[in-house]
Structures are given as structure tokens and as C-alpha cells.
Design a protein around this motif. Structure first.
Motif, PDB file in Angstrom:
ATOM      1  N   GLU A 204       0.837  -1.203   0.000  1.00  0.00           N
ATOM      2  CA  GLU A 204       0.000   0.000   0.000  1.00  0.00           C
ATOM      3  C   GLU A 204       0.870   1.249   0.000  1.00  0.00           C
ATOM      4  O   GLU A 204       1.839   1.368   0.745  1.00  0.00           O
ATOM      5  CB  GLU A 204      -0.921   0.011   1.220  1.00  0.00           C
ATOM      6  N   GLY A 205       0.503   2.181  -0.886  1.00  0.00           N
ATOM      7  CA  GLY A 205       1.251   3.426  -1.027  1.00  0.00           C
ATOM      8  C   GLY A 205       2.333   3.378  -2.083  1.00  0.00           C
ATOM      9  O   GLY A 205       2.821   4.427  -2.516  1.00  0.00           O
ATOM     10  N   HIS A 206       2.704   2.172  -2.515  1.00  0.00           N
ATOM     11  CA  HIS A 206       3.731   2.067  -3.557  1.00  0.00           C
ATOM     12  C   HIS A 206       3.086   2.212  -4.931  1.00  0.00           C
ATOM     13  O   HIS A 206       1.997   1.696  -5.192  1.00  0.00           O
ATOM     14  CB  HIS A 206       4.434   0.715  -3.482  1.00  0.00           C
ATOM     15  N   THR A 207       3.764   2.907  -5.824  1.00  0.00           N
ATOM     16  CA  THR A 207       3.312   3.032  -7.208  1.00  0.00           C
ATOM     17  C   THR A 207       4.120   2.080  -8.080  1.00  0.00           C
ATOM     18  O   THR A 207       5.335   2.270  -8.263  1.00  0.00           O
ATOM     19  CB  THR A 207       3.460   4.465  -7.720  1.00  0.00           C
ATOM     20  N   PHE A 208       3.457   1.042  -8.583  1.00  0.00           N
ATOM     21  CA  PHE A 208       4.110   0.129  -9.522  1.00  0.00           C
ATOM     22  C   PHE A 208       4.183   0.785 -10.891  1.00  0.00           C
ATOM     23  O   PHE A 208       3.310   1.572 -11.284  1.00  0.00           O
ATOM     24  CB  PHE A 208       3.337  -1.186  -9.612  1.00  0.00           C
ATOM     25  N   ALA A 209       5.203   0.447 -11.639  1.00  0.00           N
ATOM     26  CA  ALA A 209       5.437   1.070 -12.941  1.00  0.00           C
ATOM     27  C   ALA A 209       4.518   0.531 -14.021  1.00  0.00           C
ATOM     28  O   ALA A 209       4.321   1.178 -15.053  1.00  0.00           O
ATOM     29  CB  ALA A 209       6.892   0.862 -13.359  1.00  0.00           C
ATOM     30  N   SER A 210       3.951  -0.659 -13.792  1.00  0.00           N
ATOM     31  CA  SER A 210       3.185  -1.342 -14.837  1.00  0.00           C
ATOM     32  C   SER A 210       1.837  -1.792 -14.296  1.00  0.00           C
ATOM     33  O   SER A 210       1.635  -1.917 -13.081  1.00  0.00           O
ATOM     34  CB  SER A 210       3.964  -2.563 -15.347  1.00  0.00           C
ATOM     35  N   THR A 211       0.925  -2.083 -15.235  1.00  0.00           N
ATOM     36  CA  THR A 211      -0.430  -2.494 -14.872  1.00  0.00           C
ATOM     37  C   THR A 211      -0.850  -3.701 -15.697  1.00  0.00           C
ATOM     38  O   THR A 211      -0.573  -3.769 -16.904  1.00  0.00           O
ATOM     39  CB  THR A 211      -1.432  -1.342 -15.118  1.00  0.00           C
ATOM     40  N   VAL A 212      -1.529  -4.642 -15.049  1.00  0.00           N
ATOM     41  CA  VAL A 212      -2.184  -5.750 -15.756  1.00  0.00           C
ATOM     42  C   VAL A 212      -3.504  -5.232 -16.309  1.00  0.00           C
ATOM     43  O   VAL A 212      -4.339  -4.713 -15.561  1.00  0.00           O
ATOM     44  CB  VAL A 212      -2.427  -6.932 -14.799  1.00  0.00           C
TER      45      VAL A 212
END
Length: 445
Positions: free
Chosen positions: A408-416
Motif C-alpha cells: 500500500e502506497g507504492h506506485t508500480f510502474a506497470s499495470t495488468v
């Protein structure tokens, strides 16, 4: 069954990346090729600019059904898995009651046939007194035998030397082992309770469930497997030292002793306990940065064969307790691919290696029939990812029943963006299509 055409995807498969179209008919991949023309009765997915991977096969999850459904259940966690690109899972036996008989095993398969959005298989659990029952499991439709050579689940600890010897001597399928030395951990725990009482600092967890306890148990399991010629798979390697127990000069299909890395042991370190506390309390414990780097190196050099999660949710209320009462485990299956894609973005691993370790190798290791690859004639288990669509984890987009995530709070660089399960478009840009369920995995044994 649905018919669909995926157009202009960057396909990551079998060590290469290439642009192609894929036609899916009756659940299977019918054609891989360029310039395939759309037919009137098929759904077209424009994948231009996106990457298409085989669906991930997670060989270690805990979905908590039956008996622990306040934490999770097969329906909710399979949805979370699919939203993260995991199309097949293998689930563990430490439920209530534990899955230590064929009858209880088949009850879980029946639940999954009605509720699981992902493909599924279930381990039968070994105990000190159920060897005869374990050996009845059919290797063609049961993924493996789970043995706890450590007290992670208490009542399923197998510590009888004769039982272990007979299991390793007679098992006809993979023995998947949780390896921690229980007496060593108990001795460490007594020292910390004497010092701190119930309120032991969370950062002491990797000292209690120590690297020495892991290596002691893992080396014992490897010795047993070598002595009896058993097929052993050691789960969730958490120390760099354990890598010396494994070979990397044998093709995976010929290996008798294999190992697994979990994403949290590579992402977190003991430096994170002060901020995350019980939310990163797992068994085996997250240890040092050096251990995490060593595990990732083991993935890259093939000492470690597969990547999985050990997804094991607990409620927020449970995780808010003091050290001695807060349970170990956390939800991971929705975000494991995004973790790996962040590693890719950071230059730590290639897309081809991610697919090898999270898709191809679980299929090879467990001899899964017609899954784990993008091949004509194989089941269409596919995940489409946008590497340039950041996604921040917050409670509004968490699909676990427990409602929280250590990310929670982390921004991942990619999305499914899309997940296809056995030819069914199960997930599309945040929307689930649940009219078709996943299938029971079968094994070419």
C-alpha cells in the motif's frame, strides 16, 4: 466458449520477444501469426504497445478455505490472483480441518469448481500419521504433497524421523517442503520472550526464525531426498546460504531437487520491519538485503527454479496484535507480477527470465498439461500488461478479502490490463467476467 483475437501484441515466450496476433478458440490457442483477420463472431483485443505473457502459475498460495474464511476464500483470492495475471494456483493444506485425507482434498476441488476464477490444484498435506492416505493421491490430478518440516502451522508439523523417511522413500509425486528447524526456533523464541515478554520488537523476527534454522532444515530435507531418490521442491528460500544446496548445471526437467523464491523475500529486507511491522511478518522471515540479493541472483543463475508468492492473508485485526499474537503471512498474489515488472524496470531481471521462472518453469517442474507457454494447441492462459501505466496500490483497488497489502502506497510502474483463463476473458481493465470458472489442473505424470 468464447472466440477472440489478440492483435499486435509483443509476445514474451520461450526466451524471445516478438510481435504477433493470437487467435483463441474453444479455450485453446488456435493460431499464432501476423496479419490474422478478425472474424465476425470473435472479440478483438487491440494489444498494440502492450506485452502478452503466459499466465503466471503460482505454486504456493493459502486461500484459507475451509475453516478460515474470515481471512480469505477461494473465490475472493482467485479473483485477486486473476487481476494480477496469475491464471493458475496450487493451494496449501493448512486449512481447518487440514487437508490430510482424500475426502477433504476433493471437497476443496468441489468448492473451486464452483467459485474459482483461476485454474486450480490443491496439495494433500502430510502429517505424522497419514502416510497411507497421502500415497492414495493421484499424481495425474493432484499437484503434490506438502510437508511442514518446521512449525509454521503447528498441527501439521512432521517431525517423526520414520514418517519422513517413509514419505521420501515412497512418494510418487513432488514433495513440497516448508523448511525451518523447529527446536532451534523454539530455543530462540524462549530467549526473546524472557527478554521482552509478549511485546518482542518485530525486527527480531529474522533472529528468532533465523537463517541457521532455515539452512538446518533445508539441508536435512535435501539429504533425505538424495538418500531416497525423492522428488523434492523446497519452498520460499529466504537465505543466500541455502543456494549452495542446489544445482544449476542440470536441465530443470531432469532435476530431482528444486527450489522456489517468493517475491517478498526479494523485495523487502529486515530494514523494513520498523515501518511495516507485522505486515511483513512471514515464515520464513524476511532477512537481510544481502539475502534478498542472493535469492535474486539464484533466480538469475538457475539455482532457484521458480518464483511464487506464499500468499497467506490474515485480517487487519489479527495483524495489529503484538509479536507473539500477530500471525505470520500476508497477501501477495495480486501484485507479484507487478513486483517482477518493477524489477525489470530497474534492470534487475529480463522479461524473458520473468516468464521462464513464473510461467514456463512451474509448468515443467509440476508437469502441468498444456499450460505455461504461448503455443498453438495449449490452453489460452494469457496476461496482457502495459509497462507504461503506473498504478498506486490503495484500498480502493485491493481485491483481497482482507482488504490490505504490504505494498500500500507504492506506485508500480506497470499495470495488468487483461487476463485470459482457459480461453475466457476473466479480467479486463478492472472489470471481472465471472460467468466462466477456471479449470482443474492436470499433470502429465
Amino acid at each position: 466458449m468464447e472466440k477472440m483475437l489478440i492483435k499486435n501484441a509483443q509476445i514474451v515466450n520461450e526466451g524471445t520477444i516478438f510481435t504477433s496476433d493470437i487467435r483463441v478458440v474453444d479455450g485453446k490457442i488456435e493460431k499464432i501469426g501476423t496479419s490474422l483477420e478478425a472474424q465476425t463472431d470473435e472479440k478483438v483485443i487491440n494489444a498494440e504497445g502492450k506485452y502478452l505473457l503466459p499466465g503466471l502459475i503460482d505454486d504456493q498460495v493459502h486461500f484459507r478455505e475451509p475453516g478460515l474464511t474470515q481471512k480469505a476464500n477461494i473465490e475472493t483470492e482467485s479473483r485477486a490472483a486473476v487481476s494480477g495475471g496469475v491464471t493458475s494456483f496450487m493451494e496449501m493444506p493448512n486449512t481447518k480441518p487440514p487437508t490430510v485425507t482424500i475426502e477433504k482434498l476433493e471437497e476443496k476441488y468441489e468448492i473451486a469448481s464452483r467459485t474459482s476464477l483461476a485454474n486450480y490444484s490443491f496439495y494433500i498435506g502430510a502429517s505424522n500419521d497419514n502416510l497411507e492416505e497421502v500415497l492414495k493421491a493421484d499424481p495425474k490430478n493432484v499437484c503434490g504433497i506438502k510437508v511442514f518440516m518446521g512449525s509454521s502451522t503447528g498441527n501439521m508439523l512432521v517431525d517423526n524421523e520414520e514418517t519422513l523417511a517413509n514419505l521420501f522413500k515412497n512418494a510418487q509425486m513432488i514433495i513440497a517442503s516448508h523448511c525451518e528447524d523447529d527446536p532451534m526456533i523454539a530455543e530462540n523464541m524462549a530467549k526473546y520472550v524472557e527478554k521482552f515478554g509478549d511485546d518482542i520488537p518485530m525486527e527480531c523476527h529474522p533472529e528468532i526464525r533465523s537463517a541457521e534454522a532455515c539452512y538446518s532444515s533445508s539441508s536435512k530435507a535435501v539429504a533425505l531426498a538424495r538418500k531416497h531418490g525423492a522428488r523434492l521442491h523446497i519452498l520460499h528460500i529466504s537465505t543466500a546460504k541455502e543456494l549452495e544446496l542446489f544445482d544449476n548445471d542440470i536441465p530443470l526437467k531432469d532435476k530431482k531437487i528444486t527450489s522456489e523464491a517468493c517475491v517478498h523475500h526479494m523485495w523487502f529486507s529486515d530494514e523494513d520491519y520498523k515501518e511495516k511491522g507485522a505486515f511483513i511478518k512471514w515464515n520464513p522471515a524476511v532477512k537481510t538485503k544481502e539475502d534478498g540479493a542472493g535469492i535474486l541472483a539464484g533466480v538469475l543463475n538457475d539455482k532457484i527454479d521458480v518464483i511464487a508468492t506464499d500468499h497467506a492473508p490474515h485480517t487487519l485485526e489479527e495483524k495489529s496484535n503484538k509479536y507473539t499474537s500477530a500471525p505470520s503471512g500476508g497477501p501477495l498474489v495480486q501484485h507479484s507480477l507487478q513486483v517482477l515488472l518493477d524489477f525489470y524496470k530497474d534492470g534487475k531481471i529480463s522479461l524473458e527470465k520473468i516468464v521462464e521462472k513464473a510461467c514456463h518453469n512451474p509448468a515443467i517442474l509440476f508437469e502441468v498439461e498444456k499450460r505455461g507457454y504461448i503455443r498453438e494447441g495449449y490452453w489460452a492462459d494469457l496476461v496482457l500488461v502495459d509497462l507504461n501505466a503506473p498504478q498506486t496500490v490503495d484500498k480502493s483497488n485491493i481485491n483481497y478479502k482482507c482488504g490490505w497489502s504490504p505494498f500500500e502506497g507504492h506506485t508500480f510502474a506497470s499495470t495488468v490490463t487483461h487476463t485470459i483463463v482457459s480461453g475466457h476473458l476473466a479480467y479486463e481493465n478492472g472489470t471481472f467476467h465471472e460467468d466462466v470458472k477456471g479449470q482443474r489442473l492436470t499433470f502429465d505424470r
